[in-house]
Design a protein around this motif. Structure first.
Motif, PDB file in Angstrom:
ATOM      1  N   GLU A  83      40.917  31.811  -9.630  1.00 37.92           N
ATOM      2  CA  GLU A  83      40.541  33.158  -9.209  1.00 37.92           C
ATOM      3  C   GLU A  83      39.021  33.273  -9.150  1.00 37.92           C
ATOM      4  O   GLU A  83      38.327  32.879 -10.081  1.00 37.92           O
ATOM      5  CB  GLU A  83      41.112  34.201 -10.175  1.00 37.92           C
ATOM      6  N   LEU A  84      38.533  33.827  -8.060  1.00 36.22           N
ATOM      7  CA  LEU A  84      37.094  33.965  -7.855  1.00 36.22           C
ATOM      8  C   LEU A  84      36.496  35.095  -8.686  1.00 36.22           C
ATOM      9  O   LEU A  84      35.402  34.958  -9.241  1.00 36.22           O
ATOM     10  CB  LEU A  84      36.825  34.213  -6.365  1.00 36.22           C
ATOM     11  N   LEU A  85      37.198  36.220  -8.787  1.00 30.96           N
ATOM     12  CA  LEU A  85      36.630  37.428  -9.384  1.00 30.96           C
ATOM     13  C   LEU A  85      36.824  37.446 -10.895  1.00 30.96           C
ATOM     14  O   LEU A  85      37.960  37.344 -11.384  1.00 30.96           O
ATOM     15  CB  LEU A  85      37.265  38.669  -8.767  1.00 30.96           C
ATOM     16  N   PRO A  86      35.757  37.588 -11.674  1.00 33.36           N
ATOM     17  CA  PRO A  86      35.861  37.464 -13.132  1.00 33.36           C
ATOM     18  C   PRO A  86      36.761  38.515 -13.770  1.00 33.36           C
ATOM     19  O   PRO A  86      37.469  38.216 -14.732  1.00 33.36           O
ATOM     20  CB  PRO A  86      34.409  37.586 -13.621  1.00 33.36           C
ATOM     21  N   GLU A  87      36.761  39.752 -13.265  1.00 34.29           N
ATOM     22  CA  GLU A  87      37.587  40.784 -13.889  1.00 34.29           C
ATOM     23  C   GLU A  87      39.079  40.513 -13.681  1.00 34.29           C
ATOM     24  O   GLU A  87      39.899  40.742 -14.585  1.00 34.29           O
ATOM     25  CB  GLU A  87      37.207  42.168 -13.362  1.00 34.29           C
ATOM     26  N   ARG A  88      39.444  39.990 -12.522  1.00 38.17           N
ATOM     27  CA  ARG A  88      40.855  39.658 -12.277  1.00 38.17           C
ATOM     28  C   ARG A  88      41.259  38.425 -13.079  1.00 38.17           C
ATOM     29  O   ARG A  88      42.374  38.342 -13.601  1.00 38.17           O
ATOM     30  CB  ARG A  88      41.076  39.456 -10.776  1.00 38.17           C
ATOM     31  N   HIS A  89      40.356  37.464 -13.179  1.00 41.50           N
ATOM     32  CA  HIS A  89      40.604  36.290 -14.020  1.00 41.50           C
ATOM     33  C   HIS A  89      40.847  36.709 -15.471  1.00 41.50           C
ATOM     34  O   HIS A  89      41.770  36.207 -16.137  1.00 41.50           O
ATOM     35  CB  HIS A  89      39.405  35.345 -13.929  1.00 41.50           C
ATOM     36  N   ALA A  90      40.046  37.648 -15.977  1.00 40.94           N
ATOM     37  CA  ALA A  90      40.207  38.114 -17.362  1.00 40.94           C
ATOM     38  C   ALA A  90      41.548  38.814 -17.564  1.00 40.94           C
ATOM     39  O   ALA A  90      42.193  38.646 -18.607  1.00 40.94           O
ATOM     40  CB  ALA A  90      39.057  39.055 -17.726  1.00 40.94           C
ATOM     41  N   GLN A  91      41.997  39.580 -16.575  1.00 42.30           N
ATOM     42  CA  GLN A  91      43.302  40.232 -16.675  1.00 42.30           C
ATOM     43  C   GLN A  91      44.425  39.198 -16.760  1.00 42.30           C
ATOM     44  O   GLN A  91      45.361  39.350 -17.551  1.00 42.30           O
ATOM     45  CB  GLN A  91      43.524  41.141 -15.461  1.00 42.30           C
ATOM     46  N   ALA A  92      44.324  38.158 -15.946  1.00 43.24           N
ATOM     47  CA  ALA A  92      45.347  37.110 -15.971  1.00 43.24           C
ATOM     48  C   ALA A  92      45.357  36.380 -17.308  1.00 43.24           C
ATOM     49  O   ALA A  92      46.420  36.047 -17.843  1.00 43.24           O
ATOM     50  CB  ALA A  92      45.110  36.128 -14.827  1.00 43.24           C
ATOM     51  N   ARG A  93      44.172  36.151 -17.864  1.00 45.63           N
ATOM     52  CA  ARG A  93      44.103  35.433 -19.141  1.00 45.63           C
ATOM     53  C   ARG A  93      44.783  36.217 -20.259  1.00 45.63           C
ATOM     54  O   ARG A  93      45.388  35.627 -21.161  1.00 45.63           O
ATOM     55  CB  ARG A  93      42.645  35.151 -19.490  1.00 45.63           C
ATOM     56  N   GLN A  94      44.698  37.540 -20.199  1.00 44.90           N
ATOM     57  CA  GLN A  94      45.373  38.368 -21.197  1.00 44.90           C
ATOM     58  C   GLN A  94      46.883  38.343 -21.018  1.00 44.90           C
ATOM     59  O   GLN A  94      47.633  38.453 -21.990  1.00 44.90           O
ATOM     60  CB  GLN A  94      44.877  39.812 -21.101  1.00 44.90           C
ATOM     61  N   LEU A  95      47.343  38.191 -19.778  1.00 45.27           N
ATOM     62  CA  LEU A  95      48.766  38.283 -19.473  1.00 45.27           C
ATOM     63  C   LEU A  95      49.520  36.981 -19.706  1.00 45.27           C
ATOM     64  O   LEU A  95      50.661  36.994 -20.177  1.00 45.27           O
ATOM     65  CB  LEU A  95      48.928  38.708 -17.998  1.00 45.27           C
TER      66      LEU A  95
END
Length: 227
Positions: A83-95
Motif C-alpha cells: 500500500e502506497l498511502l501510510p494511513e491506509r497501511h496503518a489501518q490494515a496493520r491494525q486489522l
C-alpha cells in the motif's frame, strides 16, 4: 511531483469513504457478485484451495481484500499487501494478523522476488494511474513476480467516469496490451455504481434484475494466467 504524490493527492480528494462501506446495500450487492465471479474463475483455473498459495495484493488499502482471502482459506504467512498511502497501511496493520506481510511502498519498487508468487491481485488500482507509463511499469512488475502457472487477478472498471477526472477506465484492449503474454479469461461484472445506489435505495432486489443487462456492467474481473 512524482506519480506516487499525484495518486496521494487524488485519493485525498475522494471525500466520503462511507460511500464504499459494505454496510450499504449497493456495496454489499457488488461485493457478493464479485466474490461469486471470483470463485467461478478460480474453479475454472483448477484452484480449489488457497492455503498453499503465495499471494500479493497491489494497493491493499485498509486490508479488506486480504481479510476476504483469509476468510476463504488463505494462510496469513503466505499473503503480502503493498500500500502506497501510510494511513491506509496503518489501518490494515491494525486489522490483519502480524504474520501477514504488509509493505508501505510504491508497488513498482516493492521488494517482491521474481517468480515468487502464485497470484497477484489488483482491485481498482490501475484506474487511479493516469500515466500510461506508470500503468505499464506496474503491470511489468506484477508479471515479473509471478511464477509460471501463476496468474493476475484483476478487477477494475472499463469506462471513464465523467464526474471524476481523477480516474480513467481500463478498456479490455488495454488490459490485453498490459499483459501480452497472458492467457486471459474475463467476466463483465458490477452494475454501474450510480445506478446501483439509486436502485438499492428502492430495493436491493432490483440489483440482480438490472445487472442481468451486460451493457449496464462497468467493471471487468479477469484471470490472466502466466504460461
Amino acid at each position: 511531483m512524482t506519480e506516487a504524490d499525484r495518486i496521494a493527492e487524488r485519493y485525498a480528494r475522494r471525500g466520503d469513504a462511507g460511500r464504499y462501506s459494505p454496510l450499504k446495500p449497493d456495496v454489499a450487492c457488488t461485493l457478493q457478485e464479485r466474490q461469486r465471479a471470483m470463485l467461478a474463475l478460480w474453479a475454472a483455473a483448477g484452484w480449489h484451495e488457497l492455503g498453499s498459495r503465495r499471494i500479493v495484493e497491489v494497493g491493499s488499502g485498509a486490508g479488506g481484500n486480504l481479510l476476504e482471502l483469509l476468510r476463504l482459506g488463505a494462510a496469513p504467512e503466505r499473503l503480502t499487501g503493498i500500500e502506497l498511502l501510510p494511513e491506509r497501511h496503518a489501518q490494515a496493520r491494525q486489522l490483519l494478523p502480524p504474520s501477514l506481510t504488509l509493505l508501505q511502498a510504491n508497488a513498482i519498487e516493492a521488494p517482491i522476488a521474481p517468480g515468487s508468487q502464485d497470484m497477484v491481485l489488483q482491485s481498482t488500482v490501475f484506474s487511479s494511474l493516469l500515466d500510461p507509463a506508470a500503468r505499464s511499469a506496474l503491470a511489468d512488475a506484477m508479471w515479473r513476480w509471478l511464477q509460471p502457472g501463476g496468474a493476475v487477478l484483476w478487477y477494475d472498471f472499463t469506462v471513464d467516469n465523467p464526474r471524476n477526472p481523477d480516474v480513467r477506465g481500463v478498456p479490455l484492449a488495454e488490459l490485453r496490451g498490459l499483459f501480452p503474454q497472458g492467457r486471459l479469461q474475463h467476466r463483465r461484472v458490477t452494475l454501474a455504481p450510480p445506478l446501483a445506489r439509486a436502485l438499492c435505495r428502492v430495493s436491493p432486489a432490483l440489483y440482480p434484475v438490472f445487472n442481468a443487462v451486460p451493457l449496464l456492467r462497468t467493471h471487468v474481473l479477469a484471470w490472466i494466467a502466466k504460461p
